[in-house]
Write an enzyme that holds these catalytic residues in place. Sequence first.
Site, mmCIF file in Angstrom:
data_model
loop_
_atom_site.group_PDB
_atom_site.id
_atom_site.type_symbol
_atom_site.label_atom_id
_atom_site.label_comp_id
_atom_site.label_asym_id
_atom_site.label_seq_id
_atom_site.Cartn_x
_atom_site.Cartn_y
_atom_site.Cartn_z
ATOM 1 N N ARG A 1 0.774 -1.294 0.030
ATOM 2 C CA ARG A 1 -0.133 0.028 0.005
ATOM 3 C C ARG A 1 0.780 1.193 -0.072
ATOM 4 N NH1 ARG A 1 -3.085 -3.459 3.655
ATOM 5 N NH2 ARG A 1 -5.125 -3.954 2.556
ATOM 6 N N LYS B 1 3.155 11.204 -11.319
ATOM 7 C CA LYS B 1 2.353 10.402 -12.137
ATOM 8 C C LYS B 1 3.053 9.002 -12.109
ATOM 9 C CE LYS B 1 -0.658 13.432 -14.954
ATOM 10 N NZ LYS B 1 -0.987 13.786 -16.290
ATOM 11 N N GLU C 1 9.077 17.378 -25.336
ATOM 12 C CA GLU C 1 8.443 17.981 -24.080
ATOM 13 C C GLU C 1 9.058 19.402 -23.614
ATOM 14 O OE1 GLU C 1 5.788 17.103 -22.381
ATOM 15 O OE2 GLU C 1 5.503 14.914 -23.016
ATOM 16 N N LYS D 1 6.920 22.881 -14.628
ATOM 17 C CA LYS D 1 5.999 21.782 -14.178
ATOM 18 C C LYS D 1 5.871 21.803 -12.808
ATOM 19 C CE LYS D 1 4.817 16.957 -14.947
ATOM 20 N NZ LYS D 1 5.516 15.840 -15.323
ATOM 21 N N GLU E 1 -4.580 17.136 -11.108
ATOM 22 C CA GLU E 1 -4.904 17.494 -12.685
ATOM 23 C C GLU E 1 -6.421 17.668 -12.550
ATOM 24 O OE1 GLU E 1 -4.523 15.119 -17.022
ATOM 25 O OE2 GLU E 1 -2.980 14.846 -15.653
ATOM 26 N N ARG F 1 -3.237 21.849 -14.043
ATOM 27 C CA ARG F 1 -2.334 20.723 -14.593
ATOM 28 C C ARG F 1 -2.814 20.167 -16.239
ATOM 29 N NH1 ARG F 1 0.667 16.254 -10.747
ATOM 30 N NH2 ARG F 1 1.965 15.232 -12.676
ATOM 31 N N ASN G 1 -1.092 18.728 -20.912
ATOM 32 C CA ASN G 1 -1.417 17.726 -22.014
ATOM 33 C C ASN G 1 -1.435 18.490 -23.209
ATOM 34 O OD1 ASN G 1 -1.890 15.649 -20.135
ATOM 35 N ND2 ASN G 1 -4.045 16.702 -19.575
ATOM 36 N N HIS H 1 -0.913 16.114 -26.357
ATOM 37 C CA HIS H 1 -1.047 14.956 -25.932
ATOM 38 C C HIS H 1 -2.368 14.269 -26.413
ATOM 39 C CE1 HIS H 1 2.362 15.684 -23.310
ATOM 40 N NE2 HIS H 1 2.334 14.615 -22.894
ATOM 41 N N HIS I 1 -1.157 11.169 -28.149
ATOM 42 C CA HIS I 1 -1.329 9.762 -27.718
ATOM 43 C C HIS I 1 -2.094 8.845 -28.678
ATOM 44 C CE1 HIS I 1 -1.111 10.547 -23.113
ATOM 45 N NE2 HIS I 1 0.243 10.462 -23.727
ATOM 46 N N HIS J 1 7.324 8.444 -27.438
ATOM 47 C CA HIS J 1 6.151 9.373 -26.804
ATOM 48 C C HIS J 1 6.241 10.916 -27.273
ATOM 49 C CE1 HIS J 1 3.730 11.309 -24.090
ATOM 50 N NE2 HIS J 1 4.390 12.043 -23.409
#
Length: 360
Positions: free
Chosen positions: A121, A143, A185, A225, A235, A239, A243, A246, A250, A262
């Site tokens: 956990r 993330k 990026e 960032k 997000e 945030r 994207n 993206h 994506h 990517h």
Amino acid sequence: MKMIRVDLPDHSYNVEIENGILSCTGQLVSSVWSQRKIALVSDSNVAPLYQDQVAEALEAVGFSVRNYQFPAGEASKSLAVLEDLTQQMAADGFNRDDGVIALGGGVTGDLAGFLAATYMRGISLIQIPTSLLAQVDSSVGGKTAVDLDNTKNIIGAFYQPDLVIIDPDTLQTLKTRDLVEGYGEIVKVAALSDGDLWQLVESINSPADILANAKELSIHSVQYKANVVMGDEKEGGLRQLLNFGHTIGHAVEALADGDLRHGEAVSIGMVAMTQIFEEKGLTRPGLTQTLVERLDAVDLPTTSVLLESPKVFDKIKNDKKNRDGHLNLIYVHQVGAPAIKSIPSEDIREFLDIKAINVS
């Protein structure tokens, strides 16, 4: 040494950036962790280069280290590899007082980060990114995820590290394509943030220029960032700006079935989205051309025949960022002025009207 602080309500940490800092790993880790057992996770490309060096530095200051390695590549960001690493850690007696260090690129950071988030956990995590993409983007912000079939990052968690160690010298061992991928990026952040980073990007005209300016590129990108993440950790609003490129990127990346990296897909996605919004009069005239020139300068792709595939809309509509039947599209009015436009999912095909990019 440049230190950037990420202050969050429940968990804060430093990002340390300096050439040659990898040799200081032991001291840096001991400044945030007490003595414990460490799972040092790396892939088959990075492990032969740095894993023993980092393990020795950690052991020299009293940590007990277990080296774990998985096959390099996006295919390893899977539940099967996650299960294998979990079983190895359990067999080696790791408990809640121990920690995971992710040593490698974006795949390693995502996979080992999610391993730390889920083992018992949640146990302590440190990120040591060795690729440009990971250094300027994925290692900061918490993330973590694995893929499921062709759906990227569909199983994951927000899980912040205790420390991020960025050594730009590790970029010297990257192949040119791997280096340049991360620059996609950086251009994204520069377009969002304006200021000093955009001026620096305007001076980059080759992969050699990226290497020569790697520390400054990382500092500016990480600072932007960090500011965004501190304003919106999970997000919910601000945030989402990260994207940019993206949503379309994506989709193209998924359709490419491994043939696009990517950062390359993000490059294509940024240009496509900017062209669409420029044609609608919502983006400053000429910005598409400006982006293309900055990306072309280092041979990043700016278009793809996959944009013409009807399947691209299926990927976009099923994007995990689809909320309440709407997609939030990120674009820029001009450099430094990002915006969000919410479009009903059923209208996305008509609104985007994606076509191959053709700028003179």
